[in-house]
Scaffold this motif. Structure first.
Motif, short mmCIF file in Angstrom:
data_model
loop_
_atom_site.label_atom_id
_atom_site.label_comp_id
_atom_site.label_asym_id
_atom_site.label_seq_id
_atom_site.Cartn_x
_atom_site.Cartn_y
_atom_site.Cartn_z
N MET A 1 42.14 89.36 25.66
CA MET A 1 40.94 89.20 24.83
C MET A 1 40.12 90.49 24.85
SD MET A 1 37.97 86.29 25.12
CE MET A 1 36.61 86.25 23.97
N THR A 2 39.71 90.96 23.68
CA THR A 2 38.97 92.20 23.58
C THR A 2 37.56 92.05 24.15
OG1 THR A 2 40.19 92.76 21.56
CG2 THR A 2 38.17 93.98 21.99
N GLN A 3 37.17 93.01 24.96
CA GLN A 3 35.83 92.98 25.53
C GLN A 3 34.79 93.29 24.46
OE1 GLN A 3 34.53 94.70 29.58
NE2 GLN A 3 34.07 96.35 28.16
N PRO A 4 33.69 92.54 24.42
CA PRO A 4 32.65 92.84 23.44
C PRO A 4 32.12 94.26 23.62
CG PRO A 4 32.28 90.68 24.43
CD PRO A 4 33.37 91.34 25.22
N ALA A 5 31.74 94.88 22.52
CA ALA A 5 31.11 96.20 22.61
C ALA A 5 29.72 96.07 23.22
CB ALA A 5 31.03 96.83 21.22
N LEU A 6 29.05 94.96 22.91
CA LEU A 6 27.70 94.72 23.40
C LEU A 6 27.55 93.25 23.76
CD1 LEU A 6 24.70 95.76 23.71
CD2 LEU A 6 24.36 95.00 21.35
N GLN A 7 26.98 92.98 24.93
CA GLN A 7 26.70 91.62 25.36
C GLN A 7 25.24 91.52 25.78
OE1 GLN A 7 30.21 91.85 28.19
NE2 GLN A 7 30.23 89.65 27.76
N VAL A 8 24.52 90.63 25.16
CA VAL A 8 23.12 90.37 25.51
C VAL A 8 23.07 88.96 26.10
CG1 VAL A 8 20.77 90.10 24.63
CG2 VAL A 8 22.25 91.90 23.72
N GLN A 9 22.54 88.86 27.32
CA GLN A 9 22.58 87.59 28.04
C GLN A 9 21.20 87.19 28.53
OE1 GLN A 9 25.39 88.64 31.12
NE2 GLN A 9 27.17 88.37 29.80
N SER A 49 20.71 85.47 23.56
CA SER A 49 22.07 85.80 24.00
C SER A 49 22.98 85.93 22.78
CB SER A 49 22.63 84.72 24.92
OG SER A 49 21.86 84.56 26.09
N PHE A 50 23.80 86.97 22.77
CA PHE A 50 24.82 87.13 21.73
C PHE A 50 25.78 88.24 22.14
CE2 PHE A 50 21.29 89.90 20.53
CZ PHE A 50 21.91 91.11 20.25
N ASP A 51 26.95 88.26 21.52
CA ASP A 51 27.94 89.32 21.70
C ASP A 51 28.16 90.03 20.38
OD1 ASP A 51 28.22 88.43 24.28
OD2 ASP A 51 30.21 87.53 23.99
N VAL A 52 28.49 91.30 20.45
CA VAL A 52 28.87 92.08 19.27
C VAL A 52 30.26 92.63 19.51
CG1 VAL A 52 28.32 94.02 17.77
CG2 VAL A 52 26.46 92.68 18.80
N ALA A 53 31.17 92.36 18.59
CA ALA A 53 32.56 92.80 18.75
C ALA A 53 32.70 94.28 18.40
CB ALA A 53 33.47 91.97 17.84
N PRO A 54 33.68 94.97 18.97
CA PRO A 54 33.92 96.36 18.60
C PRO A 54 34.15 96.50 17.09
CG PRO A 54 35.21 95.77 20.54
CD PRO A 54 34.63 94.49 20.01
#
Length: 344
Positions: A1-9, A49-54
């Protein structure tokens, strides 16, 4: 699984003299107005909270005071979070010391603001290469890189001009080139085009689309303009009073608004310009005469209209694997278009 470019938690920002002491207390369950009246503190961002994909263009949208600009400043620690974490390629931004954070800002994250912040006494080429100069790169290398970026944003021939010799749109192109020059992992845009005239603004939106197609950078784009959000965003986060109201693709936001607030936002959006065929296709009835034409489920209704209207019978709608998810015919297309005209 690709690691998110940005993770806000679980990111919080509370403004006030004793903000840290409020974390984990029932007071943070109060509304903005109630908390201000009780303690004199103001919630800028509430448990986001949110993730941003590469490679994703992630748009944060909201009206004035919604917390969107505060959020982008928290992500880069231009202001300090009250609590929560921000991970950039797995690295915890919120735990970094000043030296590590400075290095991240120089090499991995670039920002483009509404106010261009160009150095008036420096030529375009030197403005574009300024970040590389701060990083200590030699003159020949930074000049070469700066020229590449000048060409990329369509400013070839203006290298020796000064900022006051350029239009607003051209100055913002210089800002874009400067942000790209350091080859960052993520580009942050904080309402960069809101001060521009409408036609120039549209040109700059098209420029962002083009640049994203060419360089594929991860982008976080802040705006109060729904049309801009729908045009640029792979996904859109809608904020109100510091909180997330909805996160979704443009067609999800328009087709399935989370509440009345979002519904009012998107009420005047031409749905045929945003919704895809997956929103209007229906199950195939056994024995129904269907054309041999197929269309991807992600096709915008307006773009599919001609093909569907010209087909001899309903058109099959298929997913990314080529599997049929339904069919669509003239009436399905026209139903959306007529509804737009009646609400106009």
């Amino acid at each position: 699984m690709t690691q998110p470019a940005l993770q806000v938690q679980s990111l919080w920002k509370v403004f006030g003299p004793k903000a840290e002491k409020l974390v984990g207390t029932p007071d943070l369950e109060l509304s903005r107005k109630e908390l201000l009246a009780k303690s004199g503190h103001v919630i800028g961002v509430r448990d986001v909270s949110f993730d941003v994909a590469p490679g994703e263009v992630f748009v944060v949208m909201g009206l004035s005071g919604s917390g969107k600009s505060t959020l982008v400043r928290l992500i880069t620690r231009l202001i300090e979070p009250t609590s929560g974490t921000v991970l950039l390629d797995g690295e915890d931004i919120t735990a970094m010391n000043d030296d590590a954070l400075r290095d991240i800002r120089r090499k991995k994250v670039s920002m483009v603001f509404q106010h261009f912040g160009l150095l008036p006494h420096r030529k375009v080429i030197d403005n574009v290469g300024f970040g590389l100069e701060v990083r200590g790169e030699d003159k020949a290398a930074r000049r070469s890189r700066a020229q590449e970026m000048v060409d990329l944003v369509g400013l070839s021939g203006y290298e020796t001009n000064y900022p006051d010799q350029l239009s607003g749109g051209m100055q913002q192109r210089v800002g874009l080139a400067r942000a790209l020059a350091s080859n960052p992992d993520i580009l942050m845009f904080d309402e960069p085009f809101s001060a521009l005239d409408p036609l120039i603004r549209r040109d700059m939106q098209n420029e962002v689309v083009r640049l994203h197609e060419e360089v594929g950078k991860t982008m976080v784009f802040i705006t109060h303009d729904l049309a801009e959000a729908l045009k640029l965003g792979d996904r859109i986060l809608i904020m109100r009073d510091g909180e997330i109201v909805q996160i979704g693709t443009p067609d999800q936001v328009v087709g399935a608004p989370a509440d009345d607030y979002v519904r009012n936002f998107v009420s005047e959006v031409p749905k045929s310009h945003v919704l895809t065929l997956k929103w209007v296709c229906r199950p195939e009835v056994p024995g129904e005469q269907v054309s041999d034409r197929t269309l991807p489920s992600g096709t915008i209704i307006r773009e599919a209209a001609r093909a569907v209207l010209d087909a001899q019978g309903p058109v099959r709608v298929v997913d990314d694997n080529g599997q049929t998810v339904g069919i669509v015919d003239d009436e399905d297309i026209l139903r959306v278009v007529v509804a737009e005209e009646e609400s106009a």
